[in-house]
Motif scaffolding. Sequence first.
Motif: not given
Length: 439
Positions: A339-346, A385-390, A426-439
């Motif tokens: 699920m993490r890989t699929k969400a990162a691709k999206q 062009m992707t954030p640091s959590y690719a 783009p600013t909403n990341v599913p909370f259940y994936l524990s994915v954070q975006k580095d600013h």
Amino acid sequence: MGSKARQNTPEISIISEALFSLGRSEGFPSHYSENRTPVTIDVVEVGIIFSFACLSVCFAVILLPRYDRKPRIILVCRAVIGMIVSSILLTSNYGQNWEVGAITAIVPYKAGVPDEIKADIGIKIGLRSVNITLKSEGEDKGVGLKNEEINFNERFTWTWDQGRIGFGPFAGRLQQEFRAAQRRGLPIPILWLAEYFTIDGEGFRFGRFYRTAGWYAHIALWAAVPSWIMSNLLFLTVVRYGALWAVITGLLQLLACLIWVSVKNPIPLEVPYNTGDLVTFYGVDFWKTIFSGCLCIVLGVVVILCDLRFPDETTVFFSHDPLSEYEECHLDPEEVDLMRTKAAKQWEEVIRQRKREELIQMQPIDSTDLEMTSINLEEMGPTAMTPSYAISTPLPLPPTQLLLKRGTTVRRAQKGLIRTPAPVAPTNVPFYLSVQKDH
């Protein structure tokens, strides 16, 4: 004390006798002549309407004056709609206006009476009986019938046995009531019209076909009653199931109307008179059943679509806890990684699309420029062009293995069926994936 009571007893008896004889000259209880009044309303139908109207008023009086006005108004509206559909189901089942017809004609009144009358003759056909009315007033009556009150409303029922041919003890209920009406000496126009429903041969089988159509339509409407009750109960627990039962209720009502149209006698009922033919047409019970059926189907479909597209808002509208619609699912580490890989691709695809739009807006609009822009975007690659959590970047937090899943979600239901999947901000990341975006 006892002697005084004995002395007052004659006075009490004299007073009671005076009160009893007040306005009476016979010396015994008065006897009043028969007061024959016509039947103008259906008591069963009026009782059903009155009972549901009282329940609706009670709901409004009890709930509206409280605090939280908006939820109370919504609850009252739901209750009133439920009462309206319930009353339509019962009044249509017991009503007499599935088919109606009326005509004004000059007809003989009774056997042995030479005078004719100009009367209004009407017929009302229900699922279980037929009502025949005869009314004549004023100068429309003959010379010998000036003091005769002509206002009849007779009902002949056929519930539900056809019986043997004839008018014997084993005949149908309609035939037996017709024979009893002949013995009572009912007017000729009523007997003449009722006779059309007693004959059972060749093309004259109106009574048989109307009885059969009424029987099956009655079954469909009675099946719609528990279906509507189940719908209202399920609206209190699972909204989408209540909506499905509402659709079933509407389909059963439309089925009752379809049965009535298709099963009744293929030859239309036309009774000839000297001023024309009495022809029947569909009455208010038939049309309000169609209206109620369409209303239930539309409400059910709208609730289902709202439950798919706006699940949380629909749950709140029906006074439910939104979290009650979700279930806790524990995922394996492999499933979480997938699920993490699929969400990162999206997420990567969303960023690429936005970057493409920004570059197009910055450059002049030209076909060559657009081609160069697309080439440059392809050469830049996804990581630029992707954030640091690719995909290649490890997560800063351990993956969460607890997932809240809803029984019916918009993504699952809309997959190639209703519309394209709902866009993800783009600013909403599913909370259940524990994915954070580095600013």
